[in-house]
Scaffold this motif. Structure first.
Motif, PDB file in Angstrom:
ATOM      1  N   PHE A 104      16.214  32.425   1.996  1.00 37.62           N
ATOM      2  CA  PHE A 104      17.385  33.118   1.479  1.00 37.62           C
ATOM      3  C   PHE A 104      18.135  32.187   0.547  1.00 37.62           C
ATOM      4  CE2 PHE A 104      21.980  32.945   2.735  1.00 37.62           C
ATOM      5  CZ  PHE A 104      22.431  34.013   1.978  1.00 37.62           C
ATOM      6  N   ARG A 105      18.705  32.753  -0.494  1.00 39.00           N
ATOM      7  CA  ARG A 105      19.740  31.991  -1.172  1.00 39.00           C
ATOM      8  C   ARG A 105      20.843  32.928  -1.640  1.00 39.00           C
ATOM      9  NH1 ARG A 105      18.119  29.375  -7.014  1.00 39.00           N
ATOM     10  NH2 ARG A 105      18.100  31.307  -8.222  1.00 39.00           N
ATOM     11  N   LEU A 106      22.032  32.363  -1.686  1.00 36.65           N
ATOM     12  CA  LEU A 106      23.201  33.093  -2.152  1.00 36.65           C
ATOM     13  C   LEU A 106      23.660  32.395  -3.419  1.00 36.65           C
ATOM     14  CD1 LEU A 106      25.354  35.315  -1.393  1.00 36.65           C
ATOM     15  CD2 LEU A 106      26.716  33.446  -0.507  1.00 36.65           C
ATOM     16  N   THR A 107      23.720  33.157  -4.495  1.00 31.62           N
ATOM     17  CA  THR A 107      24.150  32.550  -5.754  1.00 31.62           C
ATOM     18  C   THR A 107      25.418  33.220  -6.267  1.00 31.62           C
ATOM     19  OG1 THR A 107      22.565  34.014  -6.876  1.00 31.62           O
ATOM     20  CG2 THR A 107      21.898  31.737  -6.544  1.00 31.62           C
ATOM     21  N   ASN A 108      26.194  32.452  -6.973  1.00 25.58           N
ATOM     22  CA  ASN A 108      27.392  32.939  -7.651  1.00 25.58           C
ATOM     23  C   ASN A 108      27.179  32.710  -9.134  1.00 25.58           C
ATOM     24  OD1 ASN A 108      30.491  31.376  -8.435  1.00 25.58           O
ATOM     25  ND2 ASN A 108      30.127  33.568  -8.477  1.00 25.58           N
TER      26      ASN A 108
END
Lengths: 768, 768
Positions: free
Chosen positions: B206-210
């Motif tokens: 998983f990754r969360l990017t902004n």
């Protein structure tokens, strides 16, 4: 500190009512000094611990702890003069810190979006407060925020924190929501946060933190009892992309906020108080909304009353006689044992697993906060005896954790759907073994599989070497000696569970592993001593030094006694009965040179009884080891000494971190007169009751009465124990004897009873 | 660039086969210069765009764009000499950048965990490559990584990217997985990432990017065709908590990785190639695993063959005659119109909504990537005519977006479950109106409600003022003039949908709003000009200046023509027929002073035809406005000029960003001889076919043949058009005439046809 709980006031009005147990709980005990407890509102094992935070000490830039961080594990220090706000999750009594999620702070006047400093509270939204205005009771907390004249009241359900803010008449009302706030709140802990204004009374949002809980999802839903008049936010670390700015004023009445360090404000018309209900979910915002709807329909008073009733029903299963101070310590300890572990599951059964995926808990309640290095000793054994169904669900949660774990292990330190890898050993194993052996957890084979698999993960701290050599070499782990002792006991627990399951193959294998402790004792000193891979002992060894000598949170003088599964086997290794007894007596009676604890944040002089360190757990069973010697009455002597010195009614009354109830569970067992030296053995070693009368309503419906007429510091010795009229000729009781209930009569005396031929408790190598 | 696609080779072997349309697609067109297209592998509207990234230019610390970032919107620049790796999501032709998610790079030799630099590829894992070794075809891409001698082949399904890496014989095989990589990859874009080794052939994470997509969740599952031998990782921004380190070597064979900037490596035994399948989900890792299982069971060849078949079945609905170069441009344009929007939903129908929650798409496929400021003009009208069921699902996705939006608006720029707020207007409205009016989307009232609500969000760029005054004042928005023109057209689209729905109340209201454009035209110059709140026009106004004069991506000279709904009403405001025509003619024939575009990243000389800017969209309909004048043949002249200059077979062949197919859809309509000047009117203004023969299999099963015998740069004028034998006396065709199919015969001529009394297309104020 003025201790007036809501329930005291209630009783004052309705004076015909009998005192309720919550009246004896003082949530401020342990909220200064070393206790690391919080005074805020929660329900038993609830997922919300809504409590004031008095400071937020960040880490310094090098990523090292600042000393003060250790003080703020629970967010609150009684000695502080300002409150930053009220946040929704807190650990109870830990020595590592995290959480402090979703902070609200009511203010009046100019909106400020930084917390400000202790020295200059006006520089931010925080407020001074005075303990005279502060009250706390299980499930409720109240304080006046002096800078604003706001009365803040808190209560909670399992998944919802409820606030009521009463503002000065005529003043416009502000509420600050600081999504950047956190305990262990180093710069960058909050990885991302979002906040939606769904309508004029409902917010939803999310934040992802990287704290001790490595990947921690906190979704929330917040409802206000009156409409938002105006709102806004500031991302104090402004994100890069400017598209929003080109189309909107995103800092004012823009309902779709997000950022790295987001602080939002909401204003309400002057007038009636604002009741705020904050539901939390680790699953998603929809889950938080459902939690809100399911649990928080009532008024503030109704919810507070339910919280109090939930506590009274648990605490009320124990009735004790004693002084007011003694009752306070008893019920406060009981309160502390029932805070963690905490529910970690939405009302619909969904929860976030340690694999990051959403799971449904089928047929059980999922829990988190397993401080197992601490709690395998007395907290879980206490729950196993007195709250067995909750304890069984905690075990189911541990087995699910194993099934979801990439590492293939039961939890070591389970924290909000994460594994924190704090401390050592694989101590979920004895927790499960204890419940399997006592029959409070019925294993279909999954748990035993998980226990065995966990003990074979070769790349976990020295396990491969431990399996090959029988000890964890000091060159493989700098705490290899204590780890070897811990693995050895945990392996014994697998043996005990395997015996119960009829798995002779496993029983034989783990009976052997359970004796690995033997590989550590240096005959030249009669203490455990770290060994290198080549078999040689560490040179220049100091048995009083806690750090750098192969042990963790304990020196060799204490940790060498950590062979609860085989005390009889240990005695020869420490020089035989006479030498063993002398070492044990010296441990409590000696003077420890201050150089051994001056620089150690875990040990203060107040935690010490001689060289015995009660503030750290590895020795918790040690006062009971006199039962294996010729002077069992010394247990009775020292246990009372420890209680007198380490459990004091007062804000700094706990002689060490409460460690998620472990310190309190030690007290409760000891106060009842018995202690689980070797969880999984089904035996509880007898000490002496601290109180003259304790009655317990057991989960089975039976009642156990423990009588110790005339017990006192003077009459601290047990002359005899009659269980339902039968004189006991043993130094231990069995699990079934507790469960059978009835009446235990301790005859107390001012002199030790030197009755011979009392049967000694379990030891592995003297069993058939 | 040597263009040898897999399918060309296939055909060479089986030469009896007819040429397949994929053979005419050159994915490299637009991959340098201004096109911003990517050459990698995808299926029509697929959620995966697996493509090489040739650089990763970070933002500088002040958070301002570096100029080069603009060049890397699609991750690939044909002029670059190195490849960083292959990542799974790319935007097609945008002018803003994001994505580049989940980068893999195969290497040999020493493992490197930084990408290295263009100038010194040895400083990292990147590799030199040579275009001689590179081939691309719809659904497939191949290249040799020269530094390692590795042949890399890529293909894709809707939700899975498939890689096959063939290493030099005998060499140990590495694969780098860089979770810190990203396009628009400024420092801190990746907020958090996790990576689990589930077993020796399966990873999840998983990754969360902004990024531009503000809160972008990318879950993934990665399977390898052979077992991992050894692996490890490095968090290049090491997280703080050290608990893991005390128990494990977390950088080597530790299966539970996480970090802020995580790069992992995997090694495999020498020998057969590694096939890697990477499934993506925005929902959760379980969703990614299900996507993997559902779509990627076959071999690399089977999956590549399915991808090619999917393209052939879509592209093959068009048959064209022309030169090889003309066919290449036609099919490449068609290919580009079918990349975005992209599926954004798991195989089980779950997707992440713009509210961050998980939803289930019931009865439709959920899409994202709606570059609506661009695509309302021709891309969606093109899909509405030729791919109506996909377009209808896109509209359903937009309506769901509205229902989930905190702001209460239809998408403006929908990007991976987020709203990017890029550009202006509320142009989902005309897309929906077009489909409602043409009957390709059946509204139950929800869409009309969404359209109306969207147009009334007062705090969206000047809408409140627009509703009050009839224009967006320049002091409220510095692009208030263009925004007023855009709102005015969008409002007309609501009017058109309301008429269709029989909602007379709304029709009256929005017919009025549709004429707000009138408030902008300054009679003293005959062009639109920004006005202040007090009604006065901006002083010191320059109609040729793009920025700072009240318009966005267009100057007044172009943007003043943006009244597609009411050209007849516009003409008097621009000075009457004669002045209007002169302004239109001058626009194409003038020389624009280079000072007006020298410093503008959006406009290069190559995008210009006189003062007409084809590279930006606001003028796309303008060449067709001659139909409302006395010289309709000038449309035929200039459309061909634009095609000749702006659509060239070559890597830098596109005269502007392809903008998610808008540029290509303009080409396709224009090449067929008609264009949707006013989507929602049901009319298509006639230009002239670019190719002598186009046959289209319509979604209805009918066939449309467009014949233009003898068409050429010389014979560019239409003498007459017969539809199924009937001579047309109009300058437009109706939607139903396209859908009825049959044969359209354009008679071409080298001289303009000056036939009088041809009926002009729709204008609001001359309709009853």
């Amino acid at each position: 500190m003025k201790k007036i709980s809501v329930s005291v006031l209630t009783t004052a009005l309705g004076c015909a009512l009998a005192a309720q147990p919550v009246q004896y709980v003082n949530p401020f005990i342990g909220s200064d000094g070393m206790g690391h407890t919080f005074p805020g509102a929660c329900v038993p094992f609830g997922g919300i611990q809504l409590s004031p935070d008095t400071d937020t000490i960040p880490h310094n830039v090098e990523g090292r702890y600042q000393n003060r961080v250790y003080d703020y594990c629970a967010g609150y220090r009684h000695s502080d003069g300002t409150i930053v706000g009220f946040s929704h999750r807190h650990l109870s009594g830990t020595g590592h810190s995290d959480l402090g999620d979703i902070l609200l702070m009511p203010t009046t006047g100019e909106v400020k979006l930084v917390p400000g400093t202790k020295d200059c509270p006006e520089s931010g939204y925080r407020s001074r407060f005075n303990h005279e205005s502060e009250t706390a009771s299980p499930g409720s907390y109240e304080v006046t925020l002096d800078d604003y004249g706001i009365r803040a009241e808190l209560t909670a359900t399992q998944r919802v924190g409820v606030h009521r803010y009463t503002y000065p008449a005529g003043e416009a009302q502000n509420i600050i929501l600081d999504l950047g706030h956190g305990i262990y709140g180093y710069d960058g802990k909050v990885r991302w946060s979002t906040l939606r204004v769904e309508n004029d009374t409902l917010l939803t949002g999310f934040r992802l933190t990287n704290g001790w809980s490595r990947t921690n999802y906190t979704y929330f839903a917040i409802s206000f009892s009156k409409p938002i008049r105006d709102y806004g936010c500031k991302d104090r670390k402004k994100s890069l992309y400017s598209g929003f700015w080109r189309r909107f004023d995103i800092e004012h009445n823009f309902p779709d906020m997000a950022g790295r360090d987001l602080a939002a404000w909401f204003t309400f018309d002057a007038g009636e108080p604002v009741t705020v209900k904050v539901a939390i979910s680790a699953v998603d915002a929809s889950g938080a909304v459902r939690n809100l709807e399911a649990e928080a329909a009532g008024s503030f008073e109704e919810i507070a009353s339910s919280a109090e009733a939930a506590w009274n029903s648990r605490l009320g299963r124990f009735t004790v006689e004693g002084t007011e101070a003694e009752k306070t310590m008893f019920y406060t300890s009981l309160y502390h044992t029932l805070i963690n572990p905490s529910v970690y599951m939405d009302v619909d059964g969904r929860y976030r697993g340690v694999d990051g995926n959403i799971h449904e808990a089928k047929g059980f309640t999922n829990y988190t906060v397993f401080s197992l290095w601490d709690t395998y000793r007395a907290e879980h054994p206490f729950l196993g005896v007195f709250f067995p169904s909750e304890n069984a669900d905690m075990i189911r949660s541990m087995v699910a954790h194993y099934q979801q774990s990439a590492v293939g292990m039961l939890p070591v330190w389970s924290l909000m759907g994460n594994e924190g890898w704090c401390m050592s050993g694989y101590h979920a194993v004895p927790v499960i073994a204890d419940a399997i052996v006592n029959g409070t957890y019925s294993d279909n084979g999954e748990a035993l599989e998980a226990m065995v698999a966990t003990s074979r993960v070769g790349f976990y701290e020295g396990v491969a070497e431990y399996m090959a050599k029988g000890y964890v070499p000091y060159d493989v782990s700098d705490t290899g000696a204590s780890t070897t002792l811990e693995y050895s006991y945990d392996d014994w627990a697998i043996y005990a569970a395997a015996v119960k399951a009829g798995r002779e193959d496993l029983a034989a294998e783990y009976k052997k592993r359970a004796q690995n402790y033997r590989n550590l004792y240096d005959p030249s000193i009669g203490y455990a001593r770290p060994r290198y891979s080549d078999g040689s002992f560490k040179k220049d060894f100091d048995i009083d030094q806690t750090y750098g000598e192969g042990f963790i949170e304990g020196n060799s003088r204490n940790f060498s006694f950590h062979v609860p599964q085989d005390v009889a086997g240990l005695i020869p290794l420490m020089g035989g009965e006479k030498a063993f007894l002398k070492k044990l007596e010296d441990l409590f009676a000696m003077d420890l040179d201050p150089k051994y604890y001056a620089d150690n944040e875990d040990i203060e002089k107040e935690c010490l009884v001689g060289g015995y360190v009660h503030g750290n757990e590895p020795s918790h069973h040690v006062p009971y080891l006199f039962a294996w010697t010729s002077k069992p009455w010394l247990t009775q002597y020292w246990v009372r000494e420890i209680i007198n010195r380490m459990y004091r009614e007062g804000i700094d009354g706990l002689g060490g971190n409460d460690d998620c109830g472990q310190m309190s569970a030690w007290y409760l067992f000891s106060a009842m007169g018995f202690y689980p030296v070797c969880p999984g053995s089904g035996q509880y070693v007898i000490g002496a009751p601290y109180l003259p009368y304790i009655k317990i309503e057991l989960a089975s419906g039976k009642t156990l009465e423990i009588k110790a007429d005339g017990v006192s510091d003077k009459n601290r010795y047990v002359k005899s124990l009659k269980i339902n009229g039968r004189l006991l000729n043993r130094l231990y009781v069995n699990y079934d004897e507790i469960m059978d209930g009835g009446i235990w009569e301790f005859e107390m005396s001012s002199r030790p009873s030197k009755t011979k031929n009392m049967n000694k408790p379990y030891s592995l190598t003297i069993q058939k």
